[in-house]
Scaffold this active site. Sequence first.
Site, mmCIF file in Angstrom:
data_model
loop_
_atom_site.group_PDB
_atom_site.id
_atom_site.type_symbol
_atom_site.label_atom_id
_atom_site.label_comp_id
_atom_site.label_asym_id
_atom_site.label_seq_id
_atom_site.Cartn_x
_atom_site.Cartn_y
_atom_site.Cartn_z
ATOM 1 N N GLY A 390 -1.658 -7.018 -7.072
ATOM 2 C CA GLY A 390 -0.554 -7.597 -7.826
ATOM 3 C C GLY A 390 0.748 -6.899 -7.486
ATOM 4 N N ALA A 391 0.672 -5.585 -7.372
ATOM 5 C CA ALA A 391 1.819 -4.769 -7.007
ATOM 6 C C ALA A 391 1.281 -3.394 -6.624
ATOM 7 C CB ALA A 391 2.800 -4.645 -8.165
ATOM 8 N N GLU A 393 2.442 0.858 -6.394
ATOM 9 C CA GLU A 393 3.449 1.817 -6.853
ATOM 10 C C GLU A 393 3.920 2.801 -5.799
ATOM 11 O OE1 GLU A 393 0.255 1.646 -7.917
ATOM 12 O OE2 GLU A 393 -0.655 3.624 -8.135
ATOM 13 N N ASN A 394 3.864 2.453 -4.513
ATOM 14 C CA ASN A 394 4.341 3.381 -3.480
ATOM 15 C C ASN A 394 5.627 4.041 -3.969
ATOM 16 O OD1 ASN A 394 2.431 1.978 -1.620
ATOM 17 N ND2 ASN A 394 3.954 0.347 -1.841
ATOM 18 N N HIS A 426 4.783 -1.147 -15.447
ATOM 19 C CA HIS A 426 3.513 -0.554 -15.015
ATOM 20 C C HIS A 426 3.745 0.307 -13.763
ATOM 21 C CE1 HIS A 426 -1.000 -0.909 -14.443
ATOM 22 N NE2 HIS A 426 -0.618 -0.498 -13.245
ATOM 23 N N GLU A 427 4.455 -0.244 -12.799
ATOM 24 C CA GLU A 427 4.661 0.490 -11.537
ATOM 25 C C GLU A 427 5.569 1.701 -11.743
ATOM 26 O OE1 GLU A 427 2.625 -0.319 -9.338
ATOM 27 O OE2 GLU A 427 2.074 -2.178 -10.338
HETATM 28 ZN ZN LIG Z 1 -1.444 0.575 -11.595
#
Ligand SMILES: [Zn+2]
Length: 1049
Positions: A390-391, A393-394, A426-427
Amino acid sequence: MEMQRISGVVADDDDKVIGYRKGCFISRPVGAVLIILFIIITTAVGLIIFFTHPNKVNGCEVCSCEVSRGLAATLSPEAQWEQCQKLAEDRGECACPSSPTTAMPPTTPPAATTPPRAEGGLRLNRTLIPSHYNIELKPYFYEGDDFGFDGSVEIHLTCEEKTNVIVLHINFITIHEETVKIHDAMGNELKLASWEEDKSRHFLKLHMAEDLNVSSEYVVKMSYNGTLIHPDWRGFYRSSYVKDNQTKWLVTTQFQRTHARKAFPCFDEPSFKATYSVTMVRKANYSSIGNMELLNTEDRGGGWHADVYKKSIKMSTYLVAFVVSDFTYKENTTSRGTYMRIWARPDQIDLVDYALEVSGAIMEFFEDYLDSKYPLNKTDQIAIPDFAAGAMENWGLVTYRLGRLLYDPNYSTMAQKRGIAEVIAHEFAHSWFGNLVTCDWWDDTWLNEGFARFFQYEAIERVHPTWRELQYAVRTLQFIMGKDGTGASQPIFVEGIEHHDDLLKAFDTITYNKGGSVIRMMKFILTAETFRKGLGKYVDKFAYGTTVHNDLYAVLEQQAKDDGMVRWDDSVTNFTGIMDTWIEQMGYPVVKVTVDQNTNMHLKQEHFLFDENDTLSYQSPFGSYIWDVPVIYTTEADPSQESAVWLYREQEKTQVIPAKNSQDWLLANIYEQGFFRVNYDAAGWGSLFAQLNNNHTVFSIENRAQIVDDALSLAKAGIVDEVSGLSATEYMGEEDEWLVWYPATQALTYIDLMLRDTVTYGLYQKYMLARLAIQYGRVGWDDSNIDEHMEKYQREVVLRHACRHRHKPCLDKASELFAQWMLDPSNNPISPNLRRLVYCNAIRNGGATEWEFAFNKYTEYNEAYIASELTYLRDGLVCTREPWIIKKHLDYALSIVSTSSVQLLAQNPVGYQIVWDYFSDNWYNIPGRDNVHVNRGSVLTTLTEGFNTEYHLNKLHDFIAAHPTNGYNATYTSLIERTEKNIKWMQKNKTPIENYLNTKTGGASAQQSASYMRIKEERAPRGELYGIEEEGDQFDNDNIEVNLGLLEL
Ligand SMILES: [Zn+2]
């Protein structure tokens, strides 16, 4: 990603609409012929587009497949393949790339094969610790290129223990042997005796002629090349979009959890934190982005430029990221000076406005809450066309699936808008929980993902206070309680994670959603301020390091002591002891609360299971399943007074409560803060229901949602009778809150499914409509007030269920709105929030004309690439009751190997028989693509979900006898067990429910009985009894919370 819930349709009245009633008219027979001819022609071409549309939001062409080790050991190759495909479907991917005759499908390009699992450990030992990487990459994805890349790496490391072998991770890269050099700190080259590659463990082993010295530093250098073609979209991979009929390429990364090794040799485990200096070589007319700020750009000649990035802060390999593209961006700067950019393809750049608007506020929330400055000076966020998770977090370069970042006011729903804010939150939460402080190993993944899930609500509360943080209880806690109430669940802390395949467990929905729920309970136990201060100290103490869960507990417990907030009996247990019961065991308790004549309250806890006969997949480390349960309760005598009692790993306890009399209601687990269910005796439930019916607002919204969810869930488990469960919904006509209606409709799904093909369904429908009609009249169809966030949710759920239960005003309005759109196709009058339900109902109740219009719109939006409309129309088109169109759908769904599309058709009452017949006749000869086929087990599971009679059971046995299939014994057994269980449920509950509904409704109306009989008669010749199907749950499909459960975020 969770498999999308599937739209269904209702079959009842005959089709009557041929040609559009309000448009120009031609004679009905001529019109019918012309339209059908037109549809035949357009459908043949169009369905190809419809099904083969390269949906970059939800779809893909191929996928990776990983079957967990324990499962793989018990399954035949074909069963492994089926399981693999199911996993792929669950993630929203489409199909697996190779033949089921191979033992395991490859995870990367077809030329490669996945080696067998290795013997021995897959973890790196800690003899060598990396400190810094210099990385240079040059991808070839321009016109005429072969989608490879050149790379070089220089790894600085320290020897911690005497060794003569350097072990690194590599995967799908080819090392240039002559370039491998090892130097000591003085620059002296060390002699390399030999090297080998252990492909099954992704190891590159460099054997040195002599031992390396403890505490000495070394530098390992090498050049290599690799591929950008990773169909699973993991590693350093190519992505693309189409503009003006031209394919535009870009390259991007997804390294979590074990894919950095596809881009550069490295120590690819989270605890090996290091710094990185990256140089990206690109063509002049492209731009690159990295974790850090750009230092300078060198002209390398020949049209090549090299972007040199600033040395990173210390982080794990899975957080490294880079993108080279022709994308553009919008920018701003937070009040604390963090530079923010959001990138998208040039023609979609205006869709980043909302994300940019909320990003700064979300970032500042975390900085304030934790009293900790965001560690970098900049953050980039980018919408990637092909994105498996979904995504991601780099650090400093967060990557997203398109629909998770781009907001279009003309097409996006409120749920999608909220979803964007939540994913960003969230990220950004990961910047602290995951990036700055990282779980030491993936067995404690919840320390990353549980916090990110928890904080996505807390942050939104700050940014959009009217959006209601209390959605957590309904959307995450109750959702995961539904999953965690089976013997097949797993603990939050998963011991024994080692192999790549085991990582699926570590990133299970339990990790995210139960992890977040238990963290929410910690906040409640510690109180909000102690919890906040403790977390601030935790991220400060362990910054740039890694932790195990005891590290977290120790800091929080110390904070509780410092603040005088030790709210448990320290002589009995400590904070670690309490939390262990929630982290190390799967499942949760149900606490039964009874009050005797003397107003003594008795508490008793048991492991809650929907099926008490479930086999438990994990044994409790405490001997039996038991928890430290904080029970907060209040009573009718003084609802403002909250009292607490603990059950410390003890099954029963008695306490005197301050009730006026034994008839008072008592409500436990206030605000549903604790991760457990509450049961009462009949008198206890009765007094609560009486209060709901008399004045439900005495209870908070969360507690109303909790009472309804607990009552219906306990009824489903057979712990209370189903009538008690239904009684919790009697007052629902007066309930204005989506936060109560949503769990109610979710929890009623099973009763609905079981009753559908019975006469009782008429009563059930009447009961539901009596309540829905009140809300229908209140919410109306005007969805234009942008401030009504929660009311829009409520409107959607009420209208959807009213239409599903055949509320005539609802059906008429849906058809009317669709007709208005047909009259003026460039001006859609339907609110984006309501389009899914309107499209489906209008097509279901309409005829060829409605279907044709929707189909043409699908083609138009496909060309314009409007993803949300494509989803709504795709789901709506399948609501048709035209058998020949359904058959075409089925043929194409099979040919492009889309299991979810076939399931969608199987849930259409008309499509059901077509799919059943087809699979009965062709079980061994299902067409597919590249020797890949839809998952027959999943389709059969859908086809039989409503089986609940002896007739059904015999039919299932007959099917199984006629279709013996290797690897299907477990599936067949589970379907038989499910059917037997349903039969028992019917025997026990049907008559009491019927009696209850008769009492509450005054019996079925003649019209409903007639309607029901007509349905039966229509279906009788097919020998099938299948009923009204539920549409896809819009807020499940769009609901970021639910979806996030299985996304890698
Ligand atoms: Zn996460």
